[in-house]
Scaffold this motif. Sequence first.
Motif, PDB file in Angstrom:
ATOM      1  N   LEU A 117      -3.963 -17.301 -54.379  1.00 43.05           N
ATOM      2  CA  LEU A 117      -3.323 -18.603 -54.541  1.00 43.05           C
ATOM      3  C   LEU A 117      -3.907 -19.556 -53.503  1.00 43.05           C
ATOM      4  O   LEU A 117      -4.175 -19.165 -52.374  1.00 43.05           O
ATOM      5  CB  LEU A 117      -1.811 -18.477 -54.344  1.00 43.05           C
ATOM      6  CG  LEU A 117      -1.156 -17.379 -55.208  1.00 43.05           C
ATOM      7  CD1 LEU A 117       0.305 -17.225 -54.833  1.00 43.05           C
ATOM      8  CD2 LEU A 117      -1.302 -17.703 -56.682  1.00 43.05           C
ATOM      9  N   ALA A 118      -4.096 -20.765 -53.904  1.00 44.25           N
ATOM     10  CA  ALA A 118      -4.785 -21.705 -53.029  1.00 44.25           C
ATOM     11  C   ALA A 118      -3.843 -22.334 -52.018  1.00 44.25           C
ATOM     12  O   ALA A 118      -4.210 -23.272 -51.326  1.00 44.25           O
ATOM     13  CB  ALA A 118      -5.437 -22.789 -53.883  1.00 44.25           C
ATOM     14  N   ARG A 119      -2.608 -21.831 -51.938  1.00 51.38           N
ATOM     15  CA  ARG A 119      -1.635 -22.445 -51.032  1.00 51.38           C
ATOM     16  C   ARG A 119      -0.654 -21.376 -50.560  1.00 51.38           C
ATOM     17  O   ARG A 119      -0.560 -20.314 -51.172  1.00 51.38           O
ATOM     18  CB  ARG A 119      -0.874 -23.569 -51.759  1.00 51.38           C
ATOM     19  CG  ARG A 119      -0.179 -23.130 -53.031  1.00 51.38           C
ATOM     20  CD  ARG A 119       0.271 -24.298 -53.865  1.00 51.38           C
ATOM     21  NE  ARG A 119      -0.835 -25.097 -54.370  1.00 51.38           N
ATOM     22  CZ  ARG A 119      -1.635 -24.716 -55.366  1.00 51.38           C
ATOM     23  NH1 ARG A 119      -1.463 -23.562 -55.948  1.00 51.38           N
ATOM     24  NH2 ARG A 119      -2.622 -25.472 -55.774  1.00 51.38           N
ATOM     25  N   PRO A 120       0.028 -21.673 -49.466  1.00 48.32           N
ATOM     26  CA  PRO A 120       0.997 -20.685 -48.974  1.00 48.32           C
ATOM     27  C   PRO A 120       2.070 -20.424 -50.031  1.00 48.32           C
ATOM     28  O   PRO A 120       2.365 -21.305 -50.845  1.00 48.32           O
ATOM     29  CB  PRO A 120       1.609 -21.330 -47.736  1.00 48.32           C
ATOM     30  CG  PRO A 120       1.182 -22.754 -47.744  1.00 48.32           C
ATOM     31  CD  PRO A 120      -0.004 -22.887 -48.625  1.00 48.32           C
ATOM     32  N   PHE A 121       2.618 -19.203 -50.005  1.00 45.33           N
ATOM     33  CA  PHE A 121       3.573 -18.842 -51.045  1.00 45.33           C
ATOM     34  C   PHE A 121       4.700 -18.007 -50.453  1.00 45.33           C
ATOM     35  O   PHE A 121       4.484 -16.921 -49.944  1.00 45.33           O
ATOM     36  CB  PHE A 121       2.856 -18.057 -52.146  1.00 45.33           C
ATOM     37  CG  PHE A 121       3.764 -17.650 -53.270  1.00 45.33           C
ATOM     38  CD1 PHE A 121       4.501 -18.605 -53.968  1.00 45.33           C
ATOM     39  CD2 PHE A 121       3.889 -16.319 -53.635  1.00 45.33           C
ATOM     40  CE1 PHE A 121       5.338 -18.227 -55.001  1.00 45.33           C
ATOM     41  CE2 PHE A 121       4.719 -15.937 -54.670  1.00 45.33           C
ATOM     42  CZ  PHE A 121       5.443 -16.903 -55.357  1.00 45.33           C
ATOM     43  N   LYS A 122       5.897 -18.572 -50.501  1.00 45.45           N
ATOM     44  CA  LYS A 122       7.034 -17.849 -49.917  1.00 45.45           C
ATOM     45  C   LYS A 122       7.880 -17.173 -50.991  1.00 45.45           C
ATOM     46  O   LYS A 122       8.801 -16.454 -50.694  1.00 45.45           O
ATOM     47  CB  LYS A 122       7.915 -18.821 -49.124  1.00 45.45           C
ATOM     48  CG  LYS A 122       7.225 -19.394 -47.897  1.00 45.45           C
ATOM     49  CD  LYS A 122       8.213 -19.886 -46.849  1.00 45.45           C
ATOM     50  CE  LYS A 122       8.987 -21.114 -47.316  1.00 45.45           C
ATOM     51  NZ  LYS A 122       8.204 -22.379 -47.241  1.00 45.45           N
ATOM     52  N   ASN A 123       7.564 -17.419 -52.218  1.00 46.59           N
ATOM     53  CA  ASN A 123       8.343 -16.880 -53.346  1.00 46.59           C
ATOM     54  C   ASN A 123       9.803 -17.336 -53.265  1.00 46.59           C
ATOM     55  O   ASN A 123      10.726 -16.544 -53.420  1.00 46.59           O
ATOM     56  CB  ASN A 123       8.260 -15.355 -53.362  1.00 46.59           C
ATOM     57  CG  ASN A 123       8.612 -14.794 -54.745  1.00 46.59           C
ATOM     58  OD1 ASN A 123       8.652 -15.542 -55.729  1.00 46.59           O
ATOM     59  ND2 ASN A 123       8.868 -13.499 -54.817  1.00 46.59           N
TER      60      ASN A 123
END
Lengths: 296, 204, 174, 672
Positions: free
Chosen positions: A106-112
């Motif tokens: 993913l091209a960006r941070p992901f916290k779900n």
Amino acid sequence: MKLGYFPGCSLHSTAKEFDLSLKAVAGPLDVELEEIHDWSCCGSSSAHATDHLLSIALAARNLSLAEQQGLSQVMAPCAACFSRLATARHEMAHDEEQAELVRPMLARPFKNAVEVQNVVALLQGLAGRIKAKATPLTGLKVACYYGCLLVRPPEVAQFDDPEDPTSMEQVVAATGATAVRWSRRLDCCGAGFSLSRVGSVVRLGRAILEDAKASGAQAVVVACPMCHSNLDLRQSAMEARRASLGLPILFLTQLVGLALKLDPASLGLERHFVSAVGVMRALAAPAPQQLPATRG
Amino acid sequence: MSLAIGPGQRLEDSVSDGSSHPDSSLAGDLRRATGLNVAACYQCGKCSAGCPMAAEMPLKPHQMLRLAQLDLRDELLSDPSPWLCLTCETCTARCPNEVDPARLIDGLREIVFKSGSAVAPLRLRAFHKAFLRQIRRHGRVFEVGLIVDYKRRTGALFDDVLSAPAVFRRGKLALSPSNIEGRDEVRRIFEACGQAAARKEVHS
Amino acid sequence: MVSEVASGAKAEFEPKIVAFVCNWCTYTGADLAGTSRLQMAPNVRVVRLPCTGRIDPLFITKAFEGGADGVIVSGCHPADCHYTAGNYHARRRFAIFRDLLDFMGVDVRRTTFSWVSASEGGKWRDVVNDTTARVKQLGPFAEYQGLSVAPPPARSQAPASGEWESSPRGRDTP
Amino acid sequence: MSRIGVLVCHCGENIGRTVDCASVARALGDLPGVAHAADYKYMCSDPGQLLVKQAIAEKKLDGVVVAACSPRMHEKTFRRACASAGMNAFLCEMANIREHCSWIHESRGDATEKAIALARAIVEKVKRNQPLSPIRIPIERRALVIGGGIAGIQAALDIAEGGREVVLVEKEPSIGGHMSQLSETFPTLDCSQCILTPRMVEAYQHPGIKLLAYSEVESVSGYIGNFEVKVRRKARSVDETRCNGCGECQAACPNKKIPSEFEQGLGKRSAIYVPFPQAVPNIPVIDRAHCALFRGRAKGLKKDACSKCKEACGRQAVDFDQQDTFTTVKVGAVVVATGYQLYSVGKQQPSDKLKGYGEYGYGTIPDVIDGLQFERLASASGPTGGKILRPSDGKEPKKIVFLQCIGSRDPAKGIEYCSKVCCMYVAKHTMLYRHKVHDGKAYVFYMDVRAAGKGYEEFARRAVEEEGAIYLRGRVSKLERTGNAIKVHGFDTLSGRPMVIDADMVVLATAMRPQPGIEALAQKLSVSCDGHGFINEAHPKLRPVETNTAGVFVAGACQAPRDIPDSVAMASGAASKVLGLFSNEELERDPTVAVVDETGCAGCFHCERVCPYGAVERKEIKDRKGVLLKVVATVNKGVCQGCGTCQATCPSKNVELQGFTDEQIFAAISAL
Ligand SMILES: Cc1cc2nc3c(=O)[nH]c(=O)nc-3n(C[C@H](O)[C@H](O)[C@H](O)COP(=O)(O)OP(=O)(O)OC[C@H]3O[C@@H](n4cnc5c(N)ncnc54)[C@H](O)[C@@H]3O)c2cc1C
Ligand SMILES: Cc1cc2nc3c(=O)[nH]c(=O)nc-3n(C[C@H](O)[C@H](O)[C@H](O)COP(=O)(O)OP(=O)(O)OC[C@H]3O[C@@H](n4cnc5c(N)ncnc54)[C@H](O)[C@@H]3O)c2cc1C
Ligand code: SF4
Ligand code: SF4
Ligand code: SF4
Ligand code: SF4
Ligand code: SF4
Ligand code: SF4
Ligand code: SF4
Ligand code: SF4
């Protein structure tokens, strides 16, 4: 109430009336839909059937976009998209090994952190408001059809009893229409093979619609574009050499729109293959101008 | 040890090998692909009883799992049955032993698909390929492109209906693709997944 | 002090190993090894206790202090404790205690934690022989003076032998 | 300085061949504190024992170590010998130089050296032994039986026949349990009521049995031999001493449409009712939740809405103002026999961790019933008079489908275990059905047929071979209501074919679960339950009717799914354990128990938490003026089993296990 909106490919094409009717009822129900910017296809059954990781990653991209956009909830009206997004959310939370593979893609941070909702749960939550604003659709008998993806698998869908759901019936009750009791609410209509294995689809769809008809329903209510196109588009084939079914397939949002006295055209009611004219007439509502039928 | 179980079939000794060393059986492949244990299936048949496609499948869902338990790999992977599954999850939702047959059948398809075997029904393979190509190219699915691609691959149209003028008339098919901005992003996801799959192959 | 009874000079290092065992499972298992005449290394001396739950970690330090080169702790299998839960408490206590031993500079390979039931005479022999062989390799335990204060000379990375840290028998979830 | 005597045994050649016994005796004799050391060929023989007694007398010994075989073999022998010579038995111990030495080593040198070390360690331990005396506890020779199903009735009768008093507590208005609901019973097909009713009456009339029906255990204190149990006697609203069971009140009650629990909802009862005609005691009870009078009172009505029953009763037995009362009984032993309930598999039950089965339509499709409902339909005294009729329209079903393992063997939505009796009762049901509906067809969906019992397999085969039941191997996915019928979507894995059957009625063989509230009861008795709530036995093979709490026994289906023969066998087993216990006036126990040093105890109660038996109690220490100084731990000798876990856990070393004190063990370790 503000909600992220993931229309998915079919609401931009084959299920345009779902998109139209959803947007039409959103206003009166005080729901603000904010489309996820630059969303991509959830991968649908093709990714799912061929590469599990891909199916999770494609869906996760959309969740990450919603997160970036500051949304806390995303509503995916299409049952298939809902299922893909909800599965991705579930697996990203529960399968750490796989999550580690996906995150760098993913091209960006992901916290779900974004919750995934579907249109039925949304409307169920708004049933009180619907009831307050509705002109009851008294006398209309409909069969609520859930199909597979709304309630299964239970740990992913998680909004209603997977074997005896009632959420659609609750919405129908709010519109003043009557939901009939019938058995095949949860049976698969075969939409996945709508294009590649028509024979199976016709067999499965027919069993479902015959049961709905036998239960006295005048229309079938759905919340999935795939079910819709399948049962609507293929109905004539299902009728071949058998008794006619003539069951209009309505999106749940269209039914709500009718109860809210919205213009049938704004709900896309004229776009169906099986005419909803009969239903309109039963309700003494202005019948939509029907496009030339393609049946026979 | 190997055990004859029928004409021409041999049940190899890797069948019930529950040990931790790399397991080259089909069950092992499935475990790697799905994280699931086919041995958990106790053959109750509840999956097949509710499967909408069982009537059309040469091998019913529980039978597919049985062949996987017996490591009858060639017989199972060359069978069309996995491709007849609709992924409706009825089986999974009702399986009493939490086996998740739908996911295992997914796993079977993944294994066949990656092997490039010709078993996967041509039309389905073509459809999935064409569909994914749409996503890879545009980020979303462009139906007309999908139809053209599919036709190119199979020489057939889906069938009459989608091409029928009626669909267009109802405003249901867009005539030009809507390309998303993040197409590169999506392409990278495809590439990364391809690499991950390749790595898994090497490991096993 | 009793070397006059020993036959001949010992070329090899013969370790002294103290075993703390419960009365109901391992002690009986060791009895069974005897009745079955299973020959084993003579280095292990058994201390009988009602339950592994009774074993105070200090017994082990005491044994090392008293000149032992190795220690065995053995009791009933996880679900079989005569007192239902004694060995469960022992297990928890020893997981912690082993870290402490390690910290104190006792090579944890000098300790064996095992489950031997009353019917596992053969397993008892194996535990005795394996531990003896392992401790022989490690050589005499010389660091015992002032065990309780000694700083750690070198941390051992080797995994200790034994079953006590593995999870109790149960369904193997994938 | 102690005076220990050491006696080394040759055991013929068994020890002597490998161990130089004379050297051992010599080496031990040199130890400080050893006053006597000798070796002998057979220590356990009469002359050998005589040697021990002589040594005690002549050398004025204050401790004896016999270096010989395993203490598990002869410790009792030598302790008895010592006691007869006037020494405290617990000052005698054995060193095991046979099983742990001579038999397992070849080298005489090694074996002898080891034998000396082993004996030396025991000598050092015995030097520190204290004289102990066996613990004696008086026994209240009366038993409490909780639950009046067949298991409880059997246990109560056996104990009473053995001459001891029994208090039988049953929470329902009548005893009988589930067996009273059954029609005929496998594997012999005899009528359940016919064999049960006489036993119920016998239990009621037995002078040794005090029946407290419609009662529940409120609290339990004490320990083996000395339990004190408080029983709540729920208000029946009928005076038991006056009522003669004439039934006029029931006839008079206008409120007759209440679903009967006994009939599993298939029949109706009045608000004042006896659960079934053969009920014991045959005294009605007012169901206050449904009675017009009590409902009125709850709503605050000034005038009583009804009192028809009271008016009808010629004996002035109806008493609307009755309250719950409490009785305290002292008992020496308890038998838990609370039985089971069926898993109610309707849709998701929010209060329950089990999810239920929407796909089987139980509770929504009227002709889908469970096994106990079928029993009521088949029972001659049941709501249909023994005719098999569908609940929906009262028609005779021509096609019945039985589904096995519903809720059982199903970790996903039910329980992992097999309920053990359903295979058999389904076979029975198919037979009963065929006996009553000759042209009926019975289908059974099963996974395995588990018929492991005397005559069981033969019985189950009869259902297939002679009664024409069609067994289909597979689970059913879904039941679908279609008009008048129920479409059963199943699969026969043997033929590999989907099976869709249009059934007139479907019977679910649902899982057996423990009674609700079992965990609370278990807690009162400090016995443990397994993950499902079944009472844990002390040992799954060797102590099946005991629990981990001494004096508490278990029988019947509250321990695991059980059929009647198993339940009865367990009940008789539990009764014989109780009678065994009661054959003494006092309980004598090994003094290997823990003792707390109250002056040092810091009151942290780590010991209390780890004790597997709940033997550690709290004790208040007060000064002379009665001011509380501190709370310390104290060990109840009657309960402690001597595992020593508390001692190893106590951070301040203030609890000691007698016979295995730190001092003793440290001394032994140092001497090895
Ligand atoms: C459909 C069906 C058919 C069956 N058919 C057969 C058959 O043909 N042959 C056969 O051998 N077995 C049969 N069984 C099994 C049989 O019912 C049981 O084996 C038997 O009833 C067990 O007896 P029990 O006394 O242990 O428990 P129960 O019969 O359950 O009795 C327990 C009693 O304890 C009481 N109780 C519960 N909790 C408390 C409490 N806290 N305080 C006081 N009292 C309490 C209950 O009210 C009840 O009276 C069948 C079971 C079913 C479900
Ligand atoms: C292969 C196998 C594996 C098993 N595994 C298990 C298991 O894992 N767990 C389990 O719970 N059960 C197991 N069992 C069952 C178990 O062996 C029996 O339940 C148990 O041994 C029965 O004990 P018993 O005392 O009734 O009979 P037995 O063990 O047969 O003892 C009967 C005794 O009576 C003596 N005797 C016979 N006739 C006379 C006579 N006329 N006069 C004097 N003495 C006589 C015999 O010599 C014998 O010593 C297993 C059985 C088998 C065959
Ligand atoms: S339902 Fe589950 S356990 Fe039963 S056969 Fe299918 S996969 Fe196996
Ligand atoms: S997921 Fe596939 S196998 Fe399972 S029930 Fe649906 S179609 Fe059948
Ligand atoms: S008071 Fe009336 S309603 Fe109540 S039990 Fe008596 S007769 Fe029935
Ligand atoms: S309460 Fe009175 S009327 Fe009722 S059964 Fe008893 S004696 Fe008869
Ligand atoms: S007894 Fe038979 S029906 Fe009952 S759970 Fe066991 S196998 Fe299933
Ligand atoms: S005879 Fe033995 S092996 Fe066969 S079913 Fe019965 S218990 Fe199982
Ligand atoms: S652990 Fe020791 S100090 Fe703590 S309460 Fe128990 S006896 Fe007292
Ligand atoms: S010795 Fe064991 S049983 Fe006795 S009090 Fe201590 S912990 Fe409890």
